[in-house]
Enzyme design. Structure first.
Site, short mmCIF file in Angstrom:
data_model
loop_
_atom_site.label_atom_id
_atom_site.label_comp_id
_atom_site.label_asym_id
_atom_site.label_seq_id
_atom_site.Cartn_x
_atom_site.Cartn_y
_atom_site.Cartn_z
CG ASP A 18 31.79 50.62 37.81
OD1 ASP A 18 30.90 49.96 38.37
OD2 ASP A 18 32.73 51.16 38.45
C1 BGC Z 1 31.66 50.02 41.64
C2 BGC Z 1 32.11 48.67 41.12
C3 BGC Z 1 31.12 47.61 41.49
C4 BGC Z 1 29.74 48.01 41.01
C5 BGC Z 1 28.67 47.00 41.35
C6 BGC Z 1 30.23 50.32 41.28
O1 BGC Z 1 29.79 51.44 41.98
O2 BGC Z 1 32.50 51.02 41.12
O3 BGC Z 1 33.37 48.37 41.65
O4 BGC Z 1 31.52 46.37 40.96
O5 BGC Z 1 29.38 49.25 41.60
O6 BGC Z 1 28.39 47.03 42.71
#
Ligand code: BGC
Length: 645
Positions: free
Chosen positions: A205
């Site tokens: 993530d």
């Molecule tokens: C989120 C993800 C997301 C990523 C990119 C993170 O803060 O948990 O779900 O894909 O950001 O935006």
């Protein structure tokens, strides 16, 4: 990964390599459509609304629309779907997810992933694993036993991998049992690679990577979005012998092989971030998905559907001034438009009756407007978002008082919920009708008008339990949520969602699987065959056959749900959803329905054996239309068996 910021748009960007003809990776968010500020895209209903349809065919189309728009925007990795089991009803990302049952989430994941990947992009099963709260999400440590991990939190990922053939998995921010998800060898290697035989690649993530050597050894293939740990630091770790080139090669191999498998080396992708990708067909689908996911929860004295001649008062910010069509965070979107409820209702009535509106900021005014109309419809909402859990299950901004005031002024009061998950409803006995419309996407007002006036017969069912009181929830101690000293203890173990209510004999306000229709159905003639299976038979298949009849006067759809009651010798919760199907029926029509149970339907995970097993005994098969309405029951006996090795 390499820092995406030089490329506008995509939330993740990994440059290609011209010398080796490796294409670039362009990653975009979007669980209800293309996110990250993309324009000219379709805003679909929130995933929780789509899954409330209980229709895997609808989820397949949902994935197709999302994947199609992502691909035409130039995205080749779509960061969807979000498939974690909803453990905490206050979880801020409940709306982005599917619901509280592992099997249910798995079935929905398979469908959406197949849909996305049929359009070109590689899908992404996220967030792996135990990503069950937003509070303290960059540090939180989920303390959870292995049996619970296997029976509750892992199955959606197992389905996504084995039957959805998902190309990528995203490891989460949180820790599981002391180790960050993205450097956790048990999660990334033992479970994902060895047990589930995952062949795709794991990305972190965004900024969820915490180390170079530990992550690489544990099984993290790709750091996102930058190269803090997997750039120069990794070169150095290899040069100094802390990391072998074989380990690096294995990570590279997984990424490239997956890119080959999905045809990224062969397919030409012409769209770019500025492409206009929304279409009338996608708008029509957004409407259909919102209608199919809307759940009718209360309909006293057949107040609904409404008839065209009655004057209507629409009350509440979400009813007009500030429609609540989507949730916030990385799945937030730029909607091309949102039809507000008051617009949708006015359009539907086409001048046949008067429609007045009050935003509810002034309660006395709202009550006055409500009193002057035949029927009052109050729209209430929560503002759910990634990054924060709801503080509690109450409606924010004094909306309970607004409902009370309107209900006191008009006996025909209907409440429409635009919430990402359950809320408490202290006024439930004072209103005539209740509808959960979730975050319905750009067609908000058209969808709710179609339901209110019966152009569409509601057929959604709750994918999670609505509790009666704040105390009567599975995670009702601070040690469980939001946690103490950084740890959340999963002491409820297997008793997540409806399992807890059943095990503790607690009556919820609305149970898992519940939802009403404007027609009525009758189930009959249930047969379960065979009545006996052998405990070691990995090919056993138990068929459940029954008849379902639409006994009312209009067409409708019913969801048939099959639960298995376990012998409960090993502390398992009473009943588990093991099969479901949605059936469309004309007025008066009957259909035969077949559902299938497999060995997993009768299995529990034994952490000592590190394997699934089928305890012998009598299993009750319960068939019905919600987790608390299971009128048809038969048994299946699982017999003892000899182990053959
Ligand atoms: C989120 C993800 C997301 C990523 C990119 C993170 O803060 O948990 O779900 O894909 O950001 O935006």
């Amino acid at each position: 990964g390499v820092d995406p910021r030089p490329i506008p748009g995509y939330v993740g960007y990994v440059p290609g390599n011209a010398r080796l003809s490796i294409p670039a990776l362009r990653l975009a968010d979007g669980r209800a459509g293309v996110g990250n500020g993309a324009k000219d895209v379709t805003l679909l209903p929130a995933p929780i609304a789509a899954t409330a349809s209980w229709d895997t065919g609808l989820l397949l189309s949902f994935g197709e629309v999302l994947g199609n728009e992502e691909w035409r925007k130039g995205t080749n990795v779509s960061l969807a779907p979000s498939i974690d089991v909803v453990r905490v009803p206050e979880w801020g990302r409940t709306f982005e997810s599917y619901g509280e049952d592992p099997y249910f989430n798995g079935q929905m994941a398979i469908a959406e992933i197949l849909g996305i990947q049929s359009q070109g992009p590689i899908a992404n099963a996220n967030m792996y694993l135990t990503m069950n709260q937003e509070n303290n999400r960059f540090k939180e440590d989920s303390i959870v036993d292995r049996r619970t991990l296997h029976e509750i939190y892992l199955p959606p990922f197992e389905s996504a991998i084995e039957e959805g053939h998902v190309g990528t998995v995203m490891c989460a921010y949180v820790k599981t049992n002391g180790s960050y998800s993205c450097e956790n060898p048990y999660l990334l290697t033992t479970l994902l690679r060895k047990q589930l035989d995952f062949q795709g690649w794991v990305m972190s993530d965004w900024d969820a990577t915490h180390s170079t050597v530990a992550s690489a050894k544990a099984g993290l293939d790709q750091e996102m979005p930058g190269a803090k740990y997997y750039g120069a630091a990794m070169k150095e770790a290899i040069a100094s012998g802390q990391l072998s080139t074989a380990t690096l090669d294995e990570h590279v191999r997984r990424i490239l092989v997956t890119m080959f498998r999905f045809g990224l080396f062969d397919k030409e992708q012409t769209g770019s971030w500025n492409s206009y990708v929304r279409t009338p067909e996608h708008a029509a689908f957004s409407l259909k998905a919102a209608e199919q996911g809307t759940v009718l929860l209360k309909n006293a004295d057949g107040l609904l559907p409404l008839s065209d001649g009655e004057s209507i008062a629409v009350i509440g910010a979400a009813g007009g001034a500030k429609p609540k069509a989507s949730g916030g965070g990385s799945s937030g979107m730029i909607a091309p438009y949102v039809i507000t409820p008051v617009e949708g209702i006015r359009k539907r009535l086409a001048g046949h009756a008067q429609v007045s509106y009050a935003d509810g900021s002034d309660r006395a005014k709202a009550a006055e407007v409500a009193k002057a109309a035949k029927v009052a419809i109050v729209f209430v909402n929560t503002d759910d978002s990634e990054g924060r859990d709801r503080p509690n299950l109450e409606l924010p901004n004094h909306q309970d008082e607004l409902v009370e005031a309107v209900a006191a002024a008009n006996p025909n009061t209907i409440v429409v919920l635009n919430t990402g998950g359950p809320v408490l409803m202290p006024w439930i006995d004072k209103i005539g009708g209740l509808i959960e419309a979730w975050y319905p996407g750009q067609e908000d007002g058209n969808a709710i008008a179609a339901i209110l006036y019966g152009d569409v017969n509601p057929s959604g069912k709750l994918p999670l339990t609505f509790p009666r009181t704040a105390a009567e929830i599975p995670t009702n101690t601070v040690a469980q949520w939001p946690g103490v000293n950084g740890s959340s203890t999963y002491s409820e173990k297997l008793d997540v969602g409806y399992r807890w209510y059943d095990a503790h004999h607690v009556q919820p306000l609305f149970p898992f699987g519940y939802g009403l229709s404007y027609t009525t159905f009758k189930l009959s003639r249930v047969r379960v065959t065979p009545a006996k299976i052998a405990g070691g038979d990995s090919t056993a298949n138990v068929r459940v056959d029954l008849q379902v009849k639409n006994t009312g006067k209009r067409e409708g759809a019913e969801v048939i749900q099959v639960y298995v009651e376990q012998p409960q010798k090993n502390g398992e919760p009473p009943r588990l959803l093991r099969a479901f199907t949605k059936v469309d029926l004309e007025a008066g029509q009957s259909k035969s329905v077949t559902l299938n149970l497999n060995p997993r339907s009768f299995s529990i995970y034994d952490p000592e054996l590190e394997a699934w097993k089928m305890p012998s005994g009598r299993y009750e098969i319960l068939v019905g239309t919600s987790s608390r309405d299971l009128p048809l029951q038969r048994d299946v006996e699982v017999t003892d068996h000899q182990m053959h090795n």
